[in-house]
Design an enzyme around this catalytic site. Structure first.
Site, short mmCIF file in Angstrom:
data_model
loop_
_atom_site.label_atom_id
_atom_site.label_comp_id
_atom_site.label_asym_id
_atom_site.label_seq_id
_atom_site.Cartn_x
_atom_site.Cartn_y
_atom_site.Cartn_z
N LYS A 164 0.58 -1.11 0.03
CA LYS A 164 0.02 -0.12 -0.37
C LYS A 164 1.31 0.97 0.21
O LYS A 164 0.70 2.33 -0.95
CB LYS A 164 -0.88 0.32 1.50
CG LYS A 164 -1.62 -1.15 1.58
CD LYS A 164 -3.15 -1.11 2.02
CE LYS A 164 -4.13 -2.73 2.56
NZ LYS A 164 -4.09 -2.61 0.85
N GLY A 165 1.95 1.36 0.69
CA GLY A 165 2.43 2.12 0.98
C GLY A 165 3.23 2.22 -0.56
O GLY A 165 3.24 3.60 -0.97
N ASP B 143 -5.59 2.75 -3.48
CA ASP B 143 -3.86 3.24 -3.30
C ASP B 143 -4.18 4.83 -4.18
O ASP B 143 -3.40 5.74 -4.11
CB ASP B 143 -2.70 2.27 -3.37
CG ASP B 143 -2.39 1.15 -2.22
OD1 ASP B 143 -3.30 1.91 -0.58
OD2 ASP B 143 -2.59 0.08 -2.30
#
Ligand code: RIB
Length: 298
Positions: free
Chosen positions: A40-41, A246
């Protein structure tokens, strides 16, 4: 140019395309297998970079071959990796993803992502100070998330917290957030409410502004004391929804300077484009693609 810091996970996505999802104990023959950088980051970092932002990533990779590929992938997207740490003796995070009929199931093994520390966030204080926004999710240890909220507050940098995968969070944390960006189910979990409460009521109960994603229905948003407002979704043929959230978060951060209404509309458009393509980072568009899409979609 918008400057964004992302504190979060970096995974290798192990993606199997299947005609349908297997049941427990069942073996299916899939159509295709791919390894695609994800997490996700990292997804939010890549999506923001493709939209034209200057992006720094804070996170951890392992000392394996995936780690090399993930690191090189971030560099190739023009992302500053000064605060990406390679951890010895542990593998990189992975996500085993099955895609069928435009939907997905995901099993994440955090591995090196579990080594992100408050000290690592503290070391990134200077870039957090200079940033227009910080993006953070819940695929890293909670003490690192808390450090991100604290450092960003001390440096007066707004934080967009994407509470995924969801869990209940302290109210004091939420009060530090500029925008919380859950889906319906995640908002209920974060607030410790039942799934039977209407999401608009949950948005009113949240102690911070909320931008809530609802898939093809688009997004609902509430900033301050106003009533939740709706941005309808854009119609596209869904190929793979992995990373759509995201992409949405990154676009929200990048376009926020244009006002919340515009940012939410553009974030819905950016996510819709991503859903129409395969792979999380595989599907993320560039800014000119978003502009062209909005010109042809009411
Ligand atoms: O949000 C999608 C991401 O969740 C995937 O890329 C996978 O790595 C998981 O972290």
């Amino acid at each position: 140019m918008t400057r964004i810091v992302v504190v979060g996970s970096i995974n290798m996505d192990l993606v199997t395309l299947a005609p349908r999802f297997p049941g427990p104990g069942e073996t299916l023959t899939g159509d295709r297998f791919l390894t695609i950088p994800g997490g996700k980051g990292a997804n939010q970092a890549v999506a923001a970079a493709r939209l034209g932002a200057t992006v720094s990533m804070v996170g951890c990779i392992g000392d394996d071959a995936f780690g090399d590929q993930l690191y090189d992938g971030l560099v190739a997207e023009g992302i500053d990796v000064t605060h990406v740490a390679r951890i010895d003796g542990i593998g990189s995070g992975t996500a085993s993803i099955t895609v069928a009929g435009g939907e997905n199931t995901i099993v994440v093994v955090p591995a090196a992502n579990g080594r992100v520390t408050p000290a690592q966030v503290e070391a990134a204080r200077a870039i957090i100070r200079e940033a227009d926004a910080v993006l953070v999710q819940l695929e890293i240890p909670l003490d690192a998330v808390e450090a991100t909220l604290r450092v960003a507050e001390e440096e007066s940098t707004p934080v967009i917290l994407n509470p995924a995968p969801a869990q209940r969070l302290p109210v004091e944390w939420l009060a530090r957030v500029r925008f919380l960006t859950p889906n319906e189910h995640e908002l209920a979990l974060v607030l410790g409410a039942g799934d039977d409460v209407d999401f608009r009521e949950l948005m009113r109960r949240a102690p911070c502004p909320v931008v809530l994603t609802r898939g093809s229905d688009g997004a609902w948003f509430r900033d301050g004391d106003d009533e939740p407002r709706h941005q309808p979704g854009f119609r596209v043929e869904a190929v793979d929804s992995t990373g759509a959230g995201d992409t949405f978060n990154a676009a929200l951060a990048v376009y926020l300077a244009e006002g919340l209404d515009v940012a939410v509309r553009k974030a819905c458009a950016t996510a819709a484009i991503a859903v129409s393509r395969l792979g999380a980072q595989g599907g993320m568009p560039r800014a000119d693609e978003v502009t062209a899409f909005l010109e042809t979609h009411a």
